[in-house]
Design a protein around this motif. Structure first.
Motif, PDB file in Angstrom:
ATOM      1  N   ALA A 126      97.838  48.983  87.943  1.00 40.12           N
ATOM      2  CA  ALA A 126      98.156  49.223  89.351  1.00 40.12           C
ATOM      3  C   ALA A 126      99.589  49.719  89.528  1.00 40.12           C
ATOM      4  CB  ALA A 126      97.945  47.951  90.163  1.00 40.12           C
ATOM      5  N   HIS A 127     100.500  49.171  88.743  1.00 34.27           N
ATOM      6  CA  HIS A 127     101.913  49.521  88.877  1.00 34.27           C
ATOM      7  C   HIS A 127     102.127  51.029  88.709  1.00 34.27           C
ATOM      8  CE1 HIS A 127     105.823  47.231  88.756  1.00 34.27           C
ATOM      9  NE2 HIS A 127     106.205  48.488  88.798  1.00 34.27           N
ATOM     10  N   ALA A 128     101.674  51.532  87.554  1.00 30.84           N
ATOM     11  CA  ALA A 128     101.840  52.956  87.275  1.00 30.84           C
ATOM     12  C   ALA A 128     101.035  53.796  88.268  1.00 30.84           C
ATOM     13  CB  ALA A 128     101.419  53.264  85.844  1.00 30.84           C
TER      14      ALA A 128
ATOM     15  N   ASP B 287     102.464  58.094  94.528  1.00 29.39           N
ATOM     16  CA  ASP B 287     103.688  58.475  95.242  1.00 29.39           C
ATOM     17  C   ASP B 287     104.228  59.798  94.705  1.00 29.39           C
ATOM     18  OD1 ASP B 287     103.504  56.116  96.634  1.00 29.39           O
ATOM     19  OD2 ASP B 287     105.073  55.070  95.524  1.00 29.39           O
ATOM     20  N   ALA B 288     104.251  59.920  93.385  1.00 23.30           N
ATOM     21  CA  ALA B 288     104.813  61.126  92.762  1.00 23.30           C
ATOM     22  C   ALA B 288     103.954  62.350  93.066  1.00 23.30           C
ATOM     23  CB  ALA B 288     104.957  60.927  91.252  1.00 23.30           C
TER      24      ALA B 288
ATOM     25  N   CYS C  28     110.132  58.483  91.954  1.00 23.41           N
ATOM     26  CA  CYS C  28     108.833  57.975  91.487  1.00 23.41           C
ATOM     27  C   CYS C  28     108.666  58.213  89.994  1.00 23.41           C
ATOM     28  CB  CYS C  28     107.685  58.646  92.231  1.00 23.41           C
ATOM     29  SG  CYS C  28     107.740  58.336  93.986  1.00 23.41           S
ATOM     30  N   SER C  29     109.023  59.413  89.520  1.00 26.73           N
ATOM     31  CA  SER C  29     108.898  59.708  88.091  1.00 26.73           C
ATOM     32  C   SER C  29     109.771  58.751  87.290  1.00 26.73           C
ATOM     33  CB  SER C  29     109.325  61.136  87.794  1.00 26.73           C
ATOM     34  OG  SER C  29     108.567  62.027  88.561  1.00 26.73           O
TER      35      SER C  29
ATOM     36  N   THR D 192     108.298  51.973  84.064  1.00 28.32           N
ATOM     37  CA  THR D 192     107.106  51.132  83.917  1.00 28.32           C
ATOM     38  C   THR D 192     106.517  51.281  82.526  1.00 28.32           C
ATOM     39  OG1 THR D 192     106.638  51.403  86.269  1.00 28.32           O
ATOM     40  CG2 THR D 192     104.830  50.632  84.887  1.00 28.32           C
ATOM     41  N   PHE D 193     106.408  52.556  82.072  1.00 30.15           N
ATOM     42  CA  PHE D 193     105.800  52.788  80.758  1.00 30.15           C
ATOM     43  C   PHE D 193     106.698  52.301  79.618  1.00 30.15           C
ATOM     44  CE2 PHE D 193     102.979  56.014  82.847  1.00 30.15           C
ATOM     45  CZ  PHE D 193     101.796  55.375  82.521  1.00 30.15           C
TER      46      PHE D 193
ATOM     47  N   LEU E  92     104.313  45.922  94.044  1.00 35.96           N
ATOM     48  CA  LEU E  92     104.103  45.958  92.595  1.00 35.96           C
ATOM     49  C   LEU E  92     104.677  44.722  91.916  1.00 35.96           C
ATOM     50  CD1 LEU E  92     104.836  49.752  92.121  1.00 35.96           C
ATOM     51  CD2 LEU E  92     102.616  48.606  92.132  1.00 35.96           C
ATOM     52  N   ASP E  93     105.794  44.193  92.454  1.00 33.59           N
ATOM     53  CA  ASP E  93     106.400  43.001  91.861  1.00 33.59           C
ATOM     54  C   ASP E  93     105.847  41.724  92.481  1.00 33.59           C
ATOM     55  OD1 ASP E  93     107.927  44.795  90.450  1.00 33.59           O
ATOM     56  OD2 ASP E  93     109.686  44.614  91.751  1.00 33.59           O
TER      57      ASP E  93
ATOM     58  N   HIS F 261     106.846  49.615  98.362  1.00 27.58           N
ATOM     59  CA  HIS F 261     105.945  49.710  97.207  1.00 27.58           C
ATOM     60  C   HIS F 261     106.415  48.826  96.048  1.00 27.58           C
ATOM     61  CE1 HIS F 261     103.641  53.641  98.327  1.00 27.58           C
ATOM     62  NE2 HIS F 261     103.398  52.636  99.134  1.00 27.58           N
ATOM     63  N   ASP F 262     107.733  48.805  95.801  1.00 24.42           N
ATOM     64  CA  ASP F 262     108.258  47.935  94.737  1.00 24.42           C
ATOM     65  C   ASP F 262     107.853  46.486  94.975  1.00 24.42           C
ATOM     66  OD1 ASP F 262     109.462  49.975  93.400  1.00 24.42           O
ATOM     67  OD2 ASP F 262     111.503  49.509  94.037  1.00 24.42           O
TER      68      ASP F 262
ATOM     69  N   VAL G  44     100.203  53.216  91.494  1.00 22.78           N
ATOM     70  CA  VAL G  44     100.836  53.341  92.815  1.00 22.78           C
ATOM     71  C   VAL G  44     101.965  54.361  92.740  1.00 22.78           C
ATOM     72  CG1 VAL G  44     102.291  52.192  94.533  1.00 22.78           C
ATOM     73  CG2 VAL G  44     100.203  51.081  93.737  1.00 22.78           C
ATOM     74  N   LEU G  45     102.802  54.239  91.698  1.00 23.20           N
ATOM     75  CA  LEU G  45     103.929  55.168  91.543  1.00 23.20           C
ATOM     76  C   LEU G  45     103.443  56.590  91.295  1.00 23.20           C
ATOM     77  CD1 LEU G  45     106.153  52.876  89.319  1.00 23.20           C
ATOM     78  CD2 LEU G  45     106.611  53.511  91.693  1.00 23.20           C
ATOM     79  N   PHE G  46     102.357  56.720  90.547  1.00 24.79           N
ATOM     80  CA  PHE G  46     101.773  58.033  90.270  1.00 24.79           C
ATOM     81  C   PHE G  46     101.301  58.684  91.575  1.00 24.79           C
ATOM     82  CE2 PHE G  46      97.730  60.277  88.867  1.00 24.79           C
ATOM     83  CZ  PHE G  46      98.376  61.448  88.531  1.00 24.79           C
TER      84      PHE G  46
ATOM     85  N   GLU H  20     110.631  55.775  88.079  1.00 24.51           N
ATOM     86  CA  GLU H  20     110.019  54.445  88.072  1.00 24.51           C
ATOM     87  C   GLU H  20     108.782  54.406  87.174  1.00 24.51           C
ATOM     88  OE1 GLU H  20     109.789  51.973  91.389  1.00 24.51           O
ATOM     89  OE2 GLU H  20     111.333  52.987  92.540  1.00 24.51           O
ATOM     90  N   VAL H  21     108.025  55.517  87.149  1.00 21.83           N
ATOM     91  CA  VAL H  21     106.871  55.575  86.231  1.00 21.83           C
ATOM     92  C   VAL H  21     107.364  55.452  84.786  1.00 21.83           C
ATOM     93  CG1 VAL H  21     105.022  57.034  85.305  1.00 21.83           C
ATOM     94  CG2 VAL H  21     105.375  56.928  87.767  1.00 21.83           C
TER      95      VAL H  21
ATOM     96  N   ARG I  82     108.475  49.542  79.726  1.00 17.09           N
ATOM     97  CA  ARG I  82     108.607  48.081  79.749  1.00 17.09           C
ATOM     98  C   ARG I  82     108.158  47.499  78.423  1.00 17.09           C
ATOM     99  NH1 ARG I  82     107.284  45.157  85.574  1.00 17.09           N
ATOM    100  NH2 ARG I  82     108.906  46.267  86.686  1.00 17.09           N
TER     101      ARG I  82
END
Lengths: 283, 283
Positions: free
Chosen positions: B70-72, B78-79, A108-109, A115-116, A52-53, A48-49, B74-76, A111-112, A118
């Motif tokens: 999309a980034h958040a 997953d979570a 996942c949390s 993301t937020f 996303l990247d 998934h990373d 996908v991770l959401f 990473e969320v 950033r």
């Protein structure tokens, strides 16, 4: 798709943690399955990373994202994660499921949250520590806990190994963040400062900002050399914090000195210590 | 993010299946949790679907993909999935985990298969049936199984409800695929033939191709009206197959006629029968 990504493995750190923590297990097949479960969860997050990247390469091979497109890669990551939980649920007790699902949710949390945050130049040291704990350390901890549990080790063994995993995970993520600013690895196709470029604040940037104010992350984004942006005082502090985490990982094993687990697990801290010393010389 | 998507729910079909199958349960809290687990898995797949389809709207509200990127998203997703498994692992036995993880893996595998068969005009009827079974029906089945299990119903009850869920899931997906070609719903913002446009072959296209040869899917993609492309013979055959699935769902409950479950579950087939009759009049 699974065969493709298994053909180009990483360091398999999480299975090593499970095997080390489960050293002495009678049911080896069960321990191997436990190690595989944790590695599958890790692989799912990598797949998934990379979507996303937009990453095309990992471990020197094309990513599923590159080979099969984002659509198939997202679903493949989902299926990998679900398969890990299917394997975990083959144990009669739901304990393994619980450990693996909780750790995955934290990853996942974490990473969320990352993301937020950033582009947030004001990220605190505490937020950073919380994020690396969730996105990396809890899965290291889960690998150790699963290994120790499946080997039917006593509670103090499980506790010691889990704490070791958590501390090693924090240390490993700090190390990884330092690498990003210090190691210009042409072989691995890595470029300096990808974290700063993506708006991710890491330990050196946070400590340097706290020391002198200003916006070191912005200076890095503007293309300045990390060795000019981050002061030697801050580099020293980073390596001091990293050493302290490694030391507390080692310390966590002292209650089970007599068991075979420390023999294996302390090799991992020794390895990280050596790599850290090498990196420190480049700062 | 969770609060945002829960504010705009869908039909909550899967929880209804769990409640119907678990009718008569003593531990209502446990049944509610079971229903929530299956719905969370469903929500996770919707969140990922919307990322993959670049969808901005669902149930009349912005998708996480639209609101948070999309980034958040996908991770959401997953979570959400991991959280479902955390809840499932709160049962001492790993049975609920196993059902949910297996169904989730099948859903993802079904979607991966569908993704890889996009644009494949030669897709067989058997492949289509296998795909809709995996991507939709197994989660309906899991909802019923979880509900019946948590209500501590006897094995024949669990078996009857699970079979009901599987058959209803297949019927529901066929219905959904027919809707895509027959119902030009301005309110829902739906346009005719989105499946064909995305290269997805559904029952009417497959049966029409098998009947007269040629490439009905390509004709639909070219913008021809589904009512011209698909013959009345084929429409009749589609509705016949759909009716047969609904009938076998109903049939599956005959061994537990006396229990309260059929009272609730047969409302769902009655509802689908009525909707099908309405749709059939438009074909």
């Amino acid at each position: 798709m699974l065969r493709e990504i298994l053909a180009h493995p990483g360091k398999r750190l999480r299975p090593l943690l499970a095997f080390g923590s489960g050293a002495g297990a009678k049911n080896i097949a069960s321990l191997i399955k436990g190690a595989a479960i944790v590695e599958l969860v890790h692989l799912a997050t990598l797949v998934h990373d990379d979507v996303l990247d937009g990453a095309d390469q990992r471990h020197g091979a094309d990513t599923p994202n590159r080979t099969h497109g984002a659509h198939a890669a997202v679903l493949f990551g989902d299926a990998l994660f679900a398969h890990a939980l299917v394997l975990a649920s083959e144990h009669t007790s739901s304990e393994i499921c619980s450990i693996v699902a909780r750790a995955s949710r934290d990853v996942c949390s974490g990473e969320v949250c990352q993301t937020f945050s950033r582009g947030n130049g004001a990220l605190s040291l505490e937020d950073y520590q919380r994020q690396i704990r969730m996105k990396t350390a809890v899965l290291f901890e889960a690998a150790c806990r699963v290994g120790a549990l499946l080997a039917e080790h006593p509670p103090e063994h499980i506790k010691a190994c889990s704490e070791f995993g958590l501390r090693l995970g924090i240390a490993y993520q700090i190390y990884d963040d330092l690498i990003d600013l210090l190691q210009d690895d042409k072989k691995a196709g890595k470029t300096l400062g990808t974290d700063a470029a993506s708006g991710k604040l890491t330990l050196p940037m946070i400590l340097e900002r706290n020391r002198r104010g200003g916006d070191p992350a912005a200076e890095l984004r503007a293309g300045k050399n990390p060795r000019e942006v981050i002061s030697s005082t801050t580099w020293r502090e980073c390596f001091r914090l990293l050493d302290a985490e490694i030391a507390s990982a080692e310390q966590a094993l002292s209650p089970i000195e007599g068991s075979p687990s420390p023999f294996y697990l302390l090799r991992l801290t020794a390895f990280l210590r050596a790599a850290t010393a090498k990196l420190s010389a480049q700062a």
